[in-house]
Design an enzyme around this catalytic site. Structure first.
Site, PDB file in Angstrom:
ATOM      1  CE1 TYR A   1       9.339  12.517   3.433  1.00  0.00           C
ATOM      2  CE2 TYR A   1       9.402  14.814   4.106  1.00  0.00           C
ATOM      3  CZ  TYR A   1       8.911  13.535   4.263  1.00  0.00           C
ATOM      4  OH  TYR A   1       7.981  13.274   5.237  1.00  0.00           O
TER       5      TYR A   1
ATOM      6  CG  HIS B   1       6.194   4.819   7.081  1.00  0.00           C
ATOM      7  ND1 HIS B   1       5.338   4.907   6.001  1.00  0.00           N
ATOM      8  CD2 HIS B   1       6.804   6.028   7.161  1.00  0.00           C
ATOM      9  CE1 HIS B   1       5.431   6.106   5.459  1.00  0.00           C
ATOM     10  NE2 HIS B   1       6.319   6.809   6.145  1.00  0.00           N
TER      11      HIS B   1
ATOM     12  CB  SER C   1       6.892   8.865   3.667  1.00  0.00           C
ATOM     13  OG  SER C   1       5.937   9.199   4.633  1.00  0.00           O
TER      14      SER C   1
ATOM     15  CG  ASP D   1       3.303   2.149   6.188  1.00  0.00           C
ATOM     16  OD1 ASP D   1       3.144   2.803   7.239  1.00  0.00           O
ATOM     17  OD2 ASP D   1       3.766   2.640   5.147  1.00  0.00           O
TER      18      ASP D   1
END
Length: 710
Positions: free
Chosen positions: A480, A677, A560, A642
């Protein structure tokens, strides 16, 4: 800028000549390229797929249908794909419980019997007996796509406020139930995002934060959200009569989170600005209605823990990047009068709470959990003996409770509920799930490697015992790296399925997260974002150098902000990976701030609207760095609802990558319908997503899926 449709629909029906590995298949759909271009700070930037930002257009809808068909065609031809789904389903099918929360004479908890689309909220007595369903979101919709987005129970346990979201959208609607009778009120609160409901002490109403309703004709899935306001809603009245409690018409990007002090005297208002981890802190004296700006500068994080009269307790990183606990006297609020109770240590504070009139502090010690208990004067009383090396979340307990509950797990240990008794000073198992595998058959080891600039970075690598480090193991590298978010070990039954297939699962803790405090976060944000990418490539190179895998068997996956990382991996190091999966990614770094809540990320990324940020954003923006060359197999993943990272990011990136691809590896899009999302996604949809991720990786590693996975 409006794009003329001209012959886009016809042009997008043209076909190309790519191949699917060595198999014959229909070519990727070509996408019409417009001549849209704009000058940004003296640089001309082309945007040939700007028309895909219009999510309501017929042309975009037709493009989505063709891409869905093409992606489905590719995935369904992979032999034995259902074998993966069967194993994940078998592993997923176990009872899951949350830590209980006590309110009044009742105990509340969530339960999922295994494969339910959404977890169910139960009510029991204080001892946990005579449990009954209080709210079952599986009845909200036939396909499980309407999910609970939040619940709030009044102080004495009389009323339940609950929020729902549809198809994964961030938009919420809040409603109310009489807990004793189960009767639903007609009250409905709408146009809510990023807000909970805070009950008053009497259980007569709630404070909440909302945005104005979109203007007629505006697309609520794309429109930027500004000017959040705090309202009070009294039960039994229409939302139109709600009282405006606090707003700042001079600060369009301020957001407000509310909380009530335990003594009921103060409405606490945490003031955020985008996704910046720092916040301002105000409070309102309910007796007078007077609002006081206690921390008026955006200079640090201030997390309210509780109060004793005029003394407020905070967890903060002010002059302590890894966190500390302080006391602030409202009568002498100047910084010079702040008292430090729990000092900063070498480990980062992950969470803190006041339970049993003690500070319970959860630390990250090289990413792994350590929990300590302090007296309210700051004296260390106990270090908890945890079940192992892993993650602690969901700490639950009240100011005067004799016990607290928490969740513990790791990549190879299922999430269990544990109880700590303050009288007995011991941790005991409260509910341990029975999952169809034995953790003793697996290894999860932490290693440390060196990044490009010499920074030491931790990584946890998991695999099944007996794995040979021969440099040829299929490996999935997930990461991430951003927004002050710590990627701590977390259990997923899908991960076990991957290990059962013979795979290696590796998770590095890149800069940009909070694993080592605010300095670690700042080392991977704005103009230093390249550090995050370099940390990730160094993790991949470590796995290869240590003979876990090689580039032909290495897959990259992130969601993301992690999807941005995947876009960078594709455009900067396509040589390093066999397959890459950007999921719901931020891929257009020049326009992300123009949609929904994207403006809030400028504190993390910067903004192309600013000349000083434009240069470094353009330098790594995935969409703007795709060139004609051979790219790894790519599956771009997004969803039609999303409204956080709008799907046009993925649409435009897919089109550009398909256009520029010079190799034989496939570039497909996996576009979900009635999903967002990620939050609230029903269980069957989650399982199907992992099935396709693993099948895509395995197929592009050149491996044949077995007829059975054990």
């Amino acid at each position: 800028m409006r794009i003329l449709a001209f012959s886009m629909l016809a042009a997008s029906l043209l076909t190309g000549c790519q191949s699917m590995d060595k198999e014959q298949h229909s070519a990727a759909p070509q996408t019409a390229r417009s001549t849209v271009s704009e000058s940004l700070h003296g640089t001309q930037v082309a945007d040939p797929y700007r028309w895909l930002e219009d999510l309501d257009s017929v042309e975009t809808a037709e493009w989505v249908k063709r891409q869905q068909s093409y992606g489905d065609q590719y995935l369904t031809q992979i032999p034995n794909r259902t074998v993966i789904e069967d194993r994940i389903t078998q592993l997923w099918n176990y009872e899951k419980l949350s830590p209980p929360e006590v309110k009044g004479d009742n105990q509340f908890f969530y339960r999922n019997d295994g494969l339910q689309s959404q977890s169910v909220l139960y009510r029991a007595d204080k001892r946990g007996n005579h449990a009954k369903v209080l709210l079952d979101p599986n009845g909200f919709s036939a396909d499980g796509t309407i999910a609970l987005s939040g619940v709030s129970i009044s102080d004495q346990g009389q009323w339940l406020a609950y929020g729902t979201s549809q198809s994964g959208s961030d938009w919420q609607q809040w409603q109310f139930i009489n807990i004793a009778t189960g009767e639903a009120l007609t009250d409905k609160l709408e146009w809510i995002k990023f807000s909970s409901a805070t009950w008053d002490k009497q259980g007569e109403g709630v404070w909440y934060s909302r945005y104005d309703a979109p203007a007629a004709g505006d697309n609520k899935m794309e429109q930027a959200n500004y000017f959040q306001k705090v309202y009070y809603h009294k039960l039994g009245t229409p939302q139109s009569e709600d009282t405006l409690v606090y707003h700042r018409p001079d600060q369009k990007d301020w957001g407000f989170g509310t909380e009530l002090s335990d003594d009921g005297k103060y409405l606490l208002i945490s003031v955020s600005q985008g996704t910046d981890p720092r916040n301002r802190f105000f409070y309102q004296e309910l007796a007078t209605g007077n609002t006081v700006e206690l921390m008026s500068e955006l200079e640090a994080e201030y997390l309210f823990l509780g109060n004793d009269g005029d003394t407020f307790y905070f967890k903060t990183d002010y002059q302590a990047p890894k966190g500390r606990i302080i006391a602030v006297d409202l009568n002498k609020p100047q910084k010079a009068n702040w008292r430090e109770l729990v000092a900063e240590t070498d480990n980062t504070i992950y969470t803190a709470a006041i339970i049993n009139n003690r500070f319970v502090v959860s630390y990250l010690k090289d990413v792994l959990a350590e929990v300590q208990v302090y007296g309210l004067k700051g004296k260390l009383q106990q270090t908890l003996a945890l079940p192992g090396a892993g993650r602690v979340v969901g700490i639950s307990g009240g100011r005067n409770d004799q016990q607290m509950y928490f969740l513990f797990n790791s990549y190879i240990h299922p999430t269990g509920v544990y109880r700590y008794d303050f009288n007995g000073s011991e941790v005991s198992a409260y509910n341990i799930p029975d999952v169809a595998f034995s953790p003793a058959d697996y290894v999860s080891e932490q290693v440390f490697y060196t990044s490009k600039d010499g920074t030491r970075v931790p990584m946890i690598i998991s695999y099944k015992k007996g794995l040979k480090k021969d440099g040829n193991n299929p490996t999935l590298l997930y990461a991430y790296g951003g927004f002050n978010i710590s990627l701590t070990p977390r259990f997923s039954p899908a991960t076990i399925a991957w290990l059962d297939m013979g795979g290696v699962y590796a998770v590095p803790n890149l800069r940009g997260g909070a694993e080592y405090g605010e300095a670690w976060h700042q080392g991977g944000m704005k103009e230093k974002k390249q550090n995050v990418f370099d940390d990730y490539y160094a993790a991949a190179e470590y796995l290869i150098a240590q003979n876990y895998t090689n580039s032909s068997k290495l897959g990259a996956y992130g969601r993301s902000n992690g999807g941005l990382l995947m876009g960078a991996a594709l455009t900067q190091r396509p040589d390093l990976f066999a397959a890459v999966l950007p999921a719901v990614g931020v891929l257009d770094m020049l326009r992300f701030q123009k949609f929904t809540i994207g403006w809030a990320w400028t504190s993390e990324y910067g903004s192309a609207d600013n000349a000083e940020d434009f240069g470094y954003l353009l330098a790594y923006s995935p969409l703007h760095n795709v060139v004609k060359q051979a790219y790894p197999a790519t599956m771009v993943m997004t969803a039609d609802h999303d409204d956080r990272v709008v799907p046009s990011h993925s649409f435009k990136f897919t089109a550009e990558l398909q256009y520029q691809q010079q190799g034989d590896a496939p570039v497909i899009a996996r576009i979900e319908t009635k999903a967002g999302h990620g939050a609230g996604k029903p269980t069957a949809m989650k399982i199907a997503e992992f099935r396709d991720i693993y099948a895509f990786l395995w197929h592009n590693f050149g491996l044949t899926l077995p007829e059975q996975i054990q």
